[in-house]
Design an enzyme around this catalytic site. Structure first.
Site, short mmCIF file in Angstrom:
data_model
loop_
_atom_site.label_atom_id
_atom_site.label_comp_id
_atom_site.label_asym_id
_atom_site.label_seq_id
_atom_site.Cartn_x
_atom_site.Cartn_y
_atom_site.Cartn_z
N GLY A 236 4.32 -7.14 -13.46
CA GLY A 236 3.06 -7.22 -14.21
C GLY A 236 2.60 -5.86 -14.70
O GLY A 236 1.40 -5.58 -14.75
N HIS A 237 3.54 -4.99 -15.10
CA HIS A 237 3.18 -3.60 -15.42
C HIS A 237 2.46 -3.46 -16.75
O HIS A 237 2.02 -2.38 -17.10
CB HIS A 237 4.43 -2.72 -15.44
CG HIS A 237 5.31 -2.94 -16.62
ND1 HIS A 237 6.03 -4.10 -16.80
CD2 HIS A 237 5.57 -2.16 -17.70
CE1 HIS A 237 6.69 -4.01 -17.94
NE2 HIS A 237 6.43 -2.86 -18.51
N LEU B 298 -1.02 -9.29 -4.66
CA LEU B 298 -2.43 -9.07 -5.00
C LEU B 298 -3.13 -10.38 -5.30
O LEU B 298 -2.72 -11.13 -6.18
CB LEU B 298 -2.54 -8.12 -6.18
CG LEU B 298 -2.14 -6.68 -5.85
CD1 LEU B 298 -2.14 -5.82 -7.09
CD2 LEU B 298 -3.07 -6.09 -4.79
N SER C 267 -7.36 -12.05 -5.06
CA SER C 267 -8.62 -11.84 -5.76
C SER C 267 -9.74 -12.32 -4.85
O SER C 267 -9.54 -13.20 -4.01
CB SER C 267 -8.60 -12.66 -7.04
OG SER C 267 -9.89 -13.05 -7.40
N SER C 268 -10.93 -11.74 -5.04
CA SER C 268 -12.05 -12.13 -4.18
C SER C 268 -12.50 -13.57 -4.44
O SER C 268 -13.24 -14.13 -3.63
CB SER C 268 -13.23 -11.17 -4.38
OG SER C 268 -13.63 -11.17 -5.73
N CYS C 269 -12.05 -14.18 -5.54
CA CYS C 269 -12.49 -15.56 -5.80
C CYS C 269 -11.79 -16.58 -4.91
O CYS C 269 -12.08 -17.76 -4.97
CB CYS C 269 -12.30 -15.92 -7.27
SG CYS C 269 -10.59 -16.12 -7.70
N TYR D 164 -7.37 -21.01 -10.29
CA TYR D 164 -6.80 -19.69 -10.03
C TYR D 164 -6.85 -19.39 -8.53
O TYR D 164 -5.88 -18.89 -7.94
CB TYR D 164 -7.63 -18.67 -10.82
CG TYR D 164 -7.22 -17.24 -10.64
CD1 TYR D 164 -6.09 -16.73 -11.25
CD2 TYR D 164 -8.00 -16.37 -9.87
CE1 TYR D 164 -5.73 -15.40 -11.10
CE2 TYR D 164 -7.65 -15.04 -9.71
CZ TYR D 164 -6.51 -14.57 -10.32
OH TYR D 164 -6.15 -13.26 -10.16
N LYS E 105 -3.84 -18.45 -5.89
CA LYS E 105 -3.80 -17.19 -5.15
C LYS E 105 -3.76 -17.42 -3.65
O LYS E 105 -3.10 -16.69 -2.91
CB LYS E 105 -5.01 -16.33 -5.54
CG LYS E 105 -4.88 -15.70 -6.91
CD LYS E 105 -3.81 -14.62 -6.89
CE LYS E 105 -3.53 -14.04 -8.24
NZ LYS E 105 -2.43 -13.07 -8.24
N HIS F 250 -13.05 -10.41 -18.57
CA HIS F 250 -14.05 -10.41 -17.51
C HIS F 250 -15.29 -9.65 -18.00
O HIS F 250 -15.29 -9.05 -19.06
CB HIS F 250 -13.49 -9.79 -16.24
CG HIS F 250 -12.52 -10.68 -15.54
ND1 HIS F 250 -11.17 -10.58 -15.71
CD2 HIS F 250 -12.72 -11.72 -14.71
CE1 HIS F 250 -10.58 -11.51 -14.98
NE2 HIS F 250 -11.49 -12.22 -14.37
N ARG G 106 -22.25 -8.93 -8.55
CA ARG G 106 -20.81 -8.69 -8.49
C ARG G 106 -20.57 -7.26 -8.02
O ARG G 106 -21.34 -6.35 -8.32
CB ARG G 106 -20.15 -8.85 -9.87
CG ARG G 106 -20.14 -10.26 -10.42
CD ARG G 106 -19.16 -11.16 -9.69
NE ARG G 106 -19.10 -12.49 -10.30
CZ ARG G 106 -19.97 -13.49 -10.05
NH1 ARG G 106 -20.97 -13.30 -9.20
NH2 ARG G 106 -19.83 -14.65 -10.65
#
Ligand code: GDP
Length: 320
Positions: free
Chosen positions: A18-19, A112, A114-116, A143, A147, A186, A216
């Protein structure tokens, strides 16, 4: 954990999956300062949603370390509009990459999230233990489910095969290389773009989605990249570790900060027909701090750097 840290990164072939995304670019910038060999693959060379391609690529390239920063990501409206994309593509990317990493002998993998991933009504700040203790925020549940599956897959590989696969959960990110497209971005990137365009057009009003009251926490993407390198060396455990900044603001306050950075002097208009999403999702970062890492970029400075990057990145490509 004891005998697996510190993990010696020196001389390793590190695949940044994912670079071309915001996180992947920051990882490449950060890893360039380490004595490692960085390996990347563009989408035309490697489609991570195709299992056979992923296996063939790992067999040819033999990375020793993998950071899985590839994901189908998007803001609150994109998530709600394309549930299949967010669930399916992320599951495919995760299963294919984590599985191939194990089969081709990758020594360390950092996934990686995510906080969600945390429940909508998790205690604040959210401790790692809150995972899977309640219903998710509906606007990004697709999503989040993907994750959660990814981090559980890492834990499963640890448990069943003893693989040194770990996961980190960053809070809301922003910075250079962000997605500046208003339909899918976002909030930080969206507000930077909107404030800039409003200023350029001489408009008096900046439209902010929702009520402006949700809170947030924002982490500058280069701080996240620094945390990732730190965790590769220093972390080897079952728990998906929170990576936050402690810098929490209401969306209305973020909008004012962005206006200050961009130099837009008009007023804010809130659009309550757009979703607010979860009311708050500040991460509890005590575990990470106990290991010895803290974010270092103040929000205002990070926003100024993100705005400079927006100007540079969109100069020749206004449709970005
Ligand atoms: P979230 O953290 O998953 O909810 O994702 P976002 O970053 O997309 O949205 C965060 C908050 O910012 C939500 O309450 C949005 O309604 C609010 N927001 C305000 N203006 C905007 C905007 O122009 N774009 C986006 N994406 N969010 C906005």
């Amino acid at each position: 954990m004891v005998d697996r840290v510190p993990f010696p990164l020196e001389g390793k072939r590190v695949f940044v999956a994912g670079h071309r995304g915001m996180v992947g670019k920051a990882l490449v910038r950060r890893l360039a300062r380490e004595p490692v060999e960085i390996v990347t693959a563009g989408r035309e060379e490697l489609d991570l949603t195709r299992q056979a391609e992923v296996e063939a690529w790992f067999e040819r390239n033999r990375p020793q370390v993998v950071i899985l920063a590839a994901a189908k990501v998007g803001g609150i409206l994109a998530n709600a509009s394309y549930p299949v994309h967010f669930l399916e593509q992320n599951l495919l990317i995760e299963v294919n990459t984590i599985r191939a990493a194990f089969h081709f002998g990758v020594e360390k993998l950092l996934f990686l999230g995510s906080s969600c991933i945390y429940p909508k009504h998790a205690p604040q700040p959210i401790p790692e233990e809150a995972l899977l203790t309640g219903p998710l925020e509906p606007t990004n549940q697709w999503y989040a489910i993907a994750k959660i599956a990814g981090l559980e897959l890492c834990r499963a590989y640890r448990r069943q095969h003893g693989a040194d696969f770990v996961a980190a959960m960053p809070t809301n990110l922003y910075g250079p290389g962000d997605n500046w497209d208003l339909a899918s971005s976002h909030v930080a990137a969206a507000l930077i773009r909107k404030a800039h365009e409003a200023k350029e057009r001489g408009e008096r009003v900046l439209e902010v989605w929702g009520t402006g009251t949700p809170l947030r926490e924002f982490l500058f993407v280069d701080d996240l990249a620094d945390a990732c390198v730190f965790l590769l060396r220093r972390y080897s455990d079952d728990i998906a570790l929170n990576v936050g900044s402690g810098q929490e603001v209401a969306i209305a306050e973020l909008a004012r900060l962005v206006c200050g950075v961009v130099g837009f002097e008009g007023e804010l208009r809130f659009d309550p027909t757009k979703p607010d999403g979860t009311p708050r999702k500040r991460l509890d970062t005590r575990r990470l701090e106990a290991l010895g890492w803290r974010a270092s970029t103040p929000l205002r400075e990070g926003l100024a750097r993100a705005y400079a990057a927006f100007l540079a990145e969109t100069r020749d490509r206004p449709s970005l």
